[in-house]
Scaffold this motif. Structure first.
Motif, PDB file in Angstrom:
ATOM      1  N   THR A 137      -0.522  12.131  -9.094  1.00  0.00           N
ATOM      2  CA  THR A 137      -1.070  11.690 -10.434  1.00  0.00           C
ATOM      3  C   THR A 137      -2.473  12.524 -10.386  1.00  0.00           C
ATOM      4  N   ASP A 138      -3.166  12.459 -11.603  1.00  0.00           N
ATOM      5  CA  ASP A 138      -4.443  12.936 -11.753  1.00  0.00           C
ATOM      6  C   ASP A 138      -5.633  12.306 -10.852  1.00  0.00           C
ATOM      7  N   ASP A 139      -5.715  11.155 -10.594  1.00  0.00           N
ATOM      8  CA  ASP A 139      -6.669  10.319  -9.898  1.00  0.00           C
ATOM      9  C   ASP A 139      -6.239   9.373  -8.753  1.00  0.00           C
ATOM     10  N   PRO A 140      -5.409   9.862  -7.845  1.00  0.00           N
ATOM     11  CA  PRO A 140      -4.913   8.905  -6.926  1.00  0.00           C
ATOM     12  C   PRO A 140      -5.881   7.803  -6.216  1.00  0.00           C
ATOM     13  N   LEU A 141      -7.218   8.393  -5.799  1.00  0.00           N
ATOM     14  CA  LEU A 141      -8.121   7.460  -5.368  1.00  0.00           C
ATOM     15  C   LEU A 141      -8.551   6.437  -6.303  1.00  0.00           C
ATOM     16  N   LEU A 162      -1.681   5.991   5.852  1.00  0.00           N
ATOM     17  CA  LEU A 162      -1.289   5.816   4.279  1.00  0.00           C
ATOM     18  C   LEU A 162      -2.599   6.278   3.797  1.00  0.00           C
ATOM     19  N   LEU A 163      -3.848   6.245   4.134  1.00  0.00           N
ATOM     20  CA  LEU A 163      -4.908   6.425   3.546  1.00  0.00           C
ATOM     21  C   LEU A 163      -5.208   8.034   3.833  1.00  0.00           C
ATOM     22  N   GLN A 164      -4.659   8.621   4.961  1.00  0.00           N
ATOM     23  CA  GLN A 164      -4.774  10.194   5.119  1.00  0.00           C
ATOM     24  C   GLN A 164      -3.735  10.689   3.902  1.00  0.00           C
ATOM     25  N   ARG A 165      -2.719  10.330   3.770  1.00  0.00           N
ATOM     26  CA  ARG A 165      -1.805  10.703   2.773  1.00  0.00           C
ATOM     27  C   ARG A 165      -2.520  10.701   1.250  1.00  0.00           C
ATOM     28  N   LEU A 166      -3.008   9.620   1.009  1.00  0.00           N
ATOM     29  CA  LEU A 166      -3.721   9.387  -0.230  1.00  0.00           C
ATOM     30  C   LEU A 166      -4.693  10.675  -0.452  1.00  0.00           C
ATOM     31  N   LEU A 167      -5.581  10.742   0.511  1.00  0.00           N
ATOM     32  CA  LEU A 167      -6.712  11.705   0.570  1.00  0.00           C
ATOM     33  C   LEU A 167      -6.051  13.087   0.269  1.00  0.00           C
ATOM     34  N   ALA A 168      -5.060  13.282   1.137  1.00  0.00           N
ATOM     35  CA  ALA A 168      -4.386  14.683   1.176  1.00  0.00           C
ATOM     36  C   ALA A 168      -3.920  14.976  -0.332  1.00  0.00           C
ATOM     37  N   ASP A 169      -3.208  13.944  -0.971  1.00  0.00           N
ATOM     38  CA  ASP A 169      -2.715  14.272  -2.250  1.00  0.00           C
ATOM     39  C   ASP A 169      -3.909  14.261  -3.486  1.00  0.00           C
ATOM     40  N   ALA A 170      -4.959  13.731  -2.854  1.00  0.00           N
ATOM     41  CA  ALA A 170      -6.106  14.119  -3.862  1.00  0.00           C
ATOM     42  C   ALA A 170      -6.817  15.367  -3.442  1.00  0.00           C
ATOM     43  N   GLY A 171      -6.282  16.158  -2.542  1.00  0.00           N
ATOM     44  CA  GLY A 171      -6.789  17.260  -2.311  1.00  0.00           C
ATOM     45  C   GLY A 171      -8.194  17.242  -1.353  1.00  0.00           C
ATOM     46  N   ARG A 172      -8.215  16.151  -0.551  1.00  0.00           N
ATOM     47  CA  ARG A 172      -9.609  15.893   0.215  1.00  0.00           C
ATOM     48  C   ARG A 172      -9.117  15.806   1.818  1.00  0.00           C
ATOM     49  N   THR A 173     -10.081  15.964   2.257  1.00  0.00           N
ATOM     50  CA  THR A 173      -9.904  15.712   3.920  1.00  0.00           C
ATOM     51  C   THR A 173     -11.082  14.683   4.376  1.00  0.00           C
ATOM     52  N   PRO A 174     -10.759  13.800   5.132  1.00  0.00           N
ATOM     53  CA  PRO A 174     -11.882  12.834   5.728  1.00  0.00           C
ATOM     54  C   PRO A 174     -13.146  13.661   6.297  1.00  0.00           C
ATOM     55  N   SER A 175     -14.200  13.252   5.947  1.00  0.00           N
ATOM     56  CA  SER A 175     -15.161  13.920   6.736  1.00  0.00           C
ATOM     57  C   SER A 175     -16.036  12.940   7.873  1.00  0.00           C
ATOM     58  N   VAL A 176     -15.302  11.630   8.059  1.00  0.00           N
ATOM     59  CA  VAL A 176     -15.638  10.808   8.988  1.00  0.00           C
ATOM     60  C   VAL A 176     -14.529  10.504   9.848  1.00  0.00           C
ATOM     61  N   ASP A 177     -14.560   9.640  11.034  1.00  0.00           N
ATOM     62  CA  ASP A 177     -13.205   9.245  11.732  1.00  0.00           C
ATOM     63  C   ASP A 177     -12.557   8.206  10.808  1.00  0.00           C
ATOM     64  N   LEU A 178     -11.454   8.620  10.805  1.00  0.00           N
ATOM     65  CA  LEU A 178     -10.575   7.890  10.055  1.00  0.00           C
ATOM     66  C   LEU A 178     -10.292   6.592  10.319  1.00  0.00           C
ATOM     67  N   ASP A 179     -10.202   6.184  11.495  1.00  0.00           N
ATOM     68  CA  ASP A 179     -10.186   4.771  11.907  1.00  0.00           C
ATOM     69  C   ASP A 179     -11.314   4.087  11.380  1.00  0.00           C
ATOM     70  N   VAL A 194       0.899  -1.171   0.132  1.00  0.00           N
ATOM     71  CA  VAL A 194       0.058  -0.123   0.107  1.00  0.00           C
ATOM     72  C   VAL A 194       0.846   1.316  -0.066  1.00  0.00           C
ATOM     73  N   ALA A 195       1.957   1.438   0.881  1.00  0.00           N
ATOM     74  CA  ALA A 195       3.034   2.450   0.941  1.00  0.00           C
ATOM     75  C   ALA A 195       3.516   2.694  -0.533  1.00  0.00           C
ATOM     76  N   ALA A 196       3.911   1.660  -1.081  1.00  0.00           N
ATOM     77  CA  ALA A 196       4.439   1.665  -2.492  1.00  0.00           C
ATOM     78  C   ALA A 196       3.519   2.326  -3.340  1.00  0.00           C
ATOM     79  N   ALA A 197       2.255   1.760  -3.371  1.00  0.00           N
ATOM     80  CA  ALA A 197       1.297   2.173  -4.361  1.00  0.00           C
ATOM     81  C   ALA A 197       1.022   3.725  -3.990  1.00  0.00           C
ATOM     82  N   VAL A 198       0.929   4.132  -2.642  1.00  0.00           N
ATOM     83  CA  VAL A 198       0.469   5.584  -2.422  1.00  0.00           C
ATOM     84  C   VAL A 198       1.766   6.426  -3.011  1.00  0.00           C
ATOM     85  N   ASP A 199       2.930   5.942  -2.791  1.00  0.00           N
ATOM     86  CA  ASP A 199       4.105   6.667  -3.250  1.00  0.00           C
ATOM     87  C   ASP A 199       4.200   6.867  -4.801  1.00  0.00           C
ATOM     88  N   GLU A 200       3.825   5.775  -5.513  1.00  0.00           N
ATOM     89  CA  GLU A 200       3.646   5.920  -7.081  1.00  0.00           C
ATOM     90  C   GLU A 200       2.437   6.692  -7.211  1.00  0.00           C
TER      91      GLU A 200
END
Length: 210
Positions: free
Chosen positions: A88-92, A143-160, A78-84
Motif C-alpha cells: 500500500t501507499d502508506d503502510p506506516l 513484524l515492525l521490521q517487515r512493515l518498515l521494509a515495505d515502506a522502503g525504510r530501515t530502522p536507524s535505532v535499535d529495533l528492540d 498485527v501480523a494480519a494488519a502488516v499482511d494487508e
C-alpha cells in the motif's frame, strides 16, 4: 487386568482452559489480580477448584497462560494488519487504523498493568514476566521490521528499543484513556504519534541503480 489408560488432555480440556482464562480475565480486571480468588474464578467459569488445580499450580501460572493467550491474539492481529498493508501507499500510517482497541484490550490492560507492578516487587514473577515479554517483543520486532521494509525504510535505532517505545505508547495511551475516556479516546495517541515516530526512527533505504 488390562493396561491402564494413559493420562493426557481430554477433548474437554481446551474448553475448560478457555473458560478458566475468560473467567480469570473478567475477575482480575474487575477485582484485581490479588483480590480475585481462585474460588471466584472457578465459580465464574462454572468449575470446582479441582478443575483449576488440574491445569494450574497457582494464580501466577494462570496469569501467564492468560498472557500467552492475549498476546498471541495481539501478534495475530498485527501480523494480519502488516499482511494487508503490504504494497500500500502508506503502510506506516495505515497500521494504527487497523488495530483499533476493543473492550477485551482494555480489560487486559487493567490486568497486565497490575501484574507488572506486582512483578516490580517480586523477583521471581519479574523473571518469568521478562521471559514472556522478550518473546512477545521478538515477534513484534519482526513484524515492525517487515512493515518498515515495505515502506522502503530501515530502522536507524535499535529495533528492540523501538519496539519497546511502540508498546509503551500504546500502553500509556490506553492507561490515560481509561481514566479520561472523553478527553482522550482510546488509540488517539497512537494514531497521531506512531507514524511520526516510526518515520523519525528510520531512514529511507538506498535505491540501487538499475
Amino acid at each position: 487386568m488390562g493396561a491402564a489408560m494413559p493420562k493426557g488432555p481430554t477433548k474437554r480440556r481446551p474448553e475448560t482452559l478457555a473458560r478458566l482464562l475468560d473467567a480469570a480475565l473478567q475477575m482480575f480486571a474487575a477485582k484485581g489480580f490479588h483480590a480475585a480468588t481462585i474460588e471466584e474464578i472457578c465459580e465464574r467459569a462454572g468449575f470446582t477448584r479441582g478443575a483449576f488445580y488440574s491445569n494450574f499450580a497457582s494464580k501466577d501460572e494462570l496469569f501467564f497462560a492468560l498472557f500467552d493467550q492475549r498476546t498471541g491474539r495481539i501478534v495475530e492481529r498485527v501480523a494480519a494488519a502488516v499482511d494487508e498493508l503490504t504494497g500500500t501507499d502508506d503502510p506506516l500510517g495505515g497500521l494504527v487504523a487497523k488495530l483499533s482497541l476493543d473492550e477485551q484490550d482494555q480489560l487486559w490492560h487493567l490486568v497486565s498493568a497490575e501484574f507488572t507492578l506486582y512483578a516490580a516487587r517480586n523477583a521471581k514473577a519479574a523473571e518469568v514476566l521478562t521471559a514472556h515479554d522478550e518473546r512477545l517483543r521478538a515477534e513484534l520486532s519482526g513484524l515492525l521490521q517487515r512493515l518498515l521494509a515495505d515502506a522502503g525504510r530501515t530502522p536507524s535505532v535499535d529495533l528492540d528499543l523501538l519496539t519497546r517505545l511502540v508498546v509503551a505508547i500504546r500502553e500509556g495511551g490506553m492507561a490515560q484513556s481509561l481514566v479520561e475516556p472523553d478527553r482522550l479516546p482510546a488509540g488517539r495517541l497512537e494514531q497521531v504519534f506512531l507514524p511520526l515516530i516510526l518515520r523519525a526512527a528510520s531512514t529511507p533505504q538506498a535505491i540501487l541503480p538499475k
